[in-house]
Every structure is written in structure tokens, then in C-alpha cells.
Design a protein around this motif. Sequence first.
Motif, short mmCIF file in Angstrom:
data_model
loop_
_atom_site.label_atom_id
_atom_site.label_comp_id
_atom_site.label_asym_id
_atom_site.label_seq_id
_atom_site.Cartn_x
_atom_site.Cartn_y
_atom_site.Cartn_z
N GLY A 92 1.80 16.17 -13.56
CA GLY A 92 2.16 16.50 -12.57
C GLY A 92 1.45 16.10 -11.29
N THR A 93 -0.02 16.19 -11.37
CA THR A 93 -0.99 15.80 -10.06
C THR A 93 -1.63 14.93 -11.25
OG1 THR A 93 -2.26 18.13 -10.66
CG2 THR A 93 -0.15 17.34 -9.25
N ALA A 94 -2.68 14.19 -10.40
CA ALA A 94 -4.38 13.43 -10.40
C ALA A 94 -5.22 12.97 -9.54
CB ALA A 94 -3.97 12.68 -11.48
N ASP A 95 -6.11 13.24 -9.53
CA ASP A 95 -7.45 12.84 -8.74
C ASP A 95 -8.13 11.87 -9.30
OD1 ASP A 95 -6.95 14.94 -6.77
OD2 ASP A 95 -7.56 16.46 -7.55
N LEU A 96 -7.98 10.83 -8.90
CA LEU A 96 -8.52 9.20 -9.55
C LEU A 96 -9.27 8.81 -8.35
CD1 LEU A 96 -5.24 7.82 -10.91
CD2 LEU A 96 -7.51 8.95 -12.30
N ASP A 97 -10.79 8.36 -8.98
CA ASP A 97 -12.02 7.29 -8.60
C ASP A 97 -11.50 6.16 -8.56
OD1 ASP A 97 -12.94 9.58 -6.54
OD2 ASP A 97 -14.36 9.59 -8.07
N TYR A 98 -11.34 5.47 -7.78
CA TYR A 98 -11.18 3.58 -7.86
C TYR A 98 -12.68 3.07 -6.77
CZ TYR A 98 -6.18 3.13 -7.82
OH TYR A 98 -4.96 3.52 -8.73
N ARG A 99 -13.45 2.85 -8.10
CA ARG A 99 -14.65 2.19 -7.84
C ARG A 99 -14.92 0.99 -8.41
NH1 ARG A 99 -19.02 6.42 -8.09
NH2 ARG A 99 -19.97 4.86 -9.17
N PHE A 100 -14.79 0.29 -6.32
CA PHE A 100 -14.64 -0.96 -6.48
C PHE A 100 -16.44 -1.85 -7.04
CE2 PHE A 100 -10.82 0.54 -4.47
CZ PHE A 100 -9.81 -0.76 -5.37
N LEU A 101 -16.36 -3.59 -7.30
CA LEU A 101 -17.39 -3.97 -6.75
C LEU A 101 -17.42 -5.50 -6.49
CD1 LEU A 101 -20.95 -4.02 -7.19
CD2 LEU A 101 -20.55 -4.33 -9.64
N LEU A 102 -17.45 -5.47 -5.64
CA LEU A 102 -17.39 -6.67 -4.64
C LEU A 102 -18.45 -7.99 -5.26
CD1 LEU A 102 -16.53 -5.99 -0.80
CD2 LEU A 102 -14.57 -6.33 -3.33
#
Length: 115
Positions: A92-102
Motif C-alpha cells: 500500500g505504501t512505498a518510499d523510493l529513491d530515484y538515483r540519476f546519473l547524467l
Amino acid sequence: MDTHTHIEQLPATIRAYLDAQEARDADAALSLLTPTALISDVGESFSGEESLRRFVTEAGAEFNYTTRLTGVRRDGETWVVGHHLEGDFPGGTADLDYRFLLDGERIERLDIVVG
């Protein structure tokens, strides 16, 4: 060293990618990735145009959920965007980190991990 920042301070490429992913606009999302881009979503990896297109259009499509940005920071060369999700997926809930490398103006790598 983490530097806390605001969504407006994210590179335009990352803001555009997040908008494209939310809209499930695969063409727009793919145009922001390098030819060798890799996306890892909680341990499952995607590379190559067809695999990345499938990820952008299908990831989470079977669920109804809302997403709220919880923070933005820079961790060295990596931009980290926190997301809080609530919906009808398991748990029902989630905490996610989107880790971007350019790589220049395009995304070379995106790792989506439990925050």
C-alpha cells in the motif's frame, strides 16, 4: 556529502524524464536517455531501446497509485529524487529513491531503490 535542494534545481533533463514517465510517454522518456542507458528498478535491470520502452510504459501500470515527491538532493555526481507512493499495490505504501546519473544532457543510469 549530501546537498539538499529543490525540485526546480534539478537538471531540466531529469525534470523532463519524470514528467514523461508519469505520462507514460515512452518516446519523450527515451529521447532523454543515452544509447547505453541502464535503468534498475528495485533489482530488475533494463537496457536497450525495447526493454527501456517497456519499462517506461508498463512499470506500475497494473496498479492505481499516487506519487508525492519527498525531496531532492545531490550525492556526488548523482541526483537523488525521493518519491512516496500510496496505492493498491502490495503493502500500500512505498518510499523510493530515484538515483540519476547524467552523461552531459542525457541520463546514463537510473537506479530506483527503496528509500
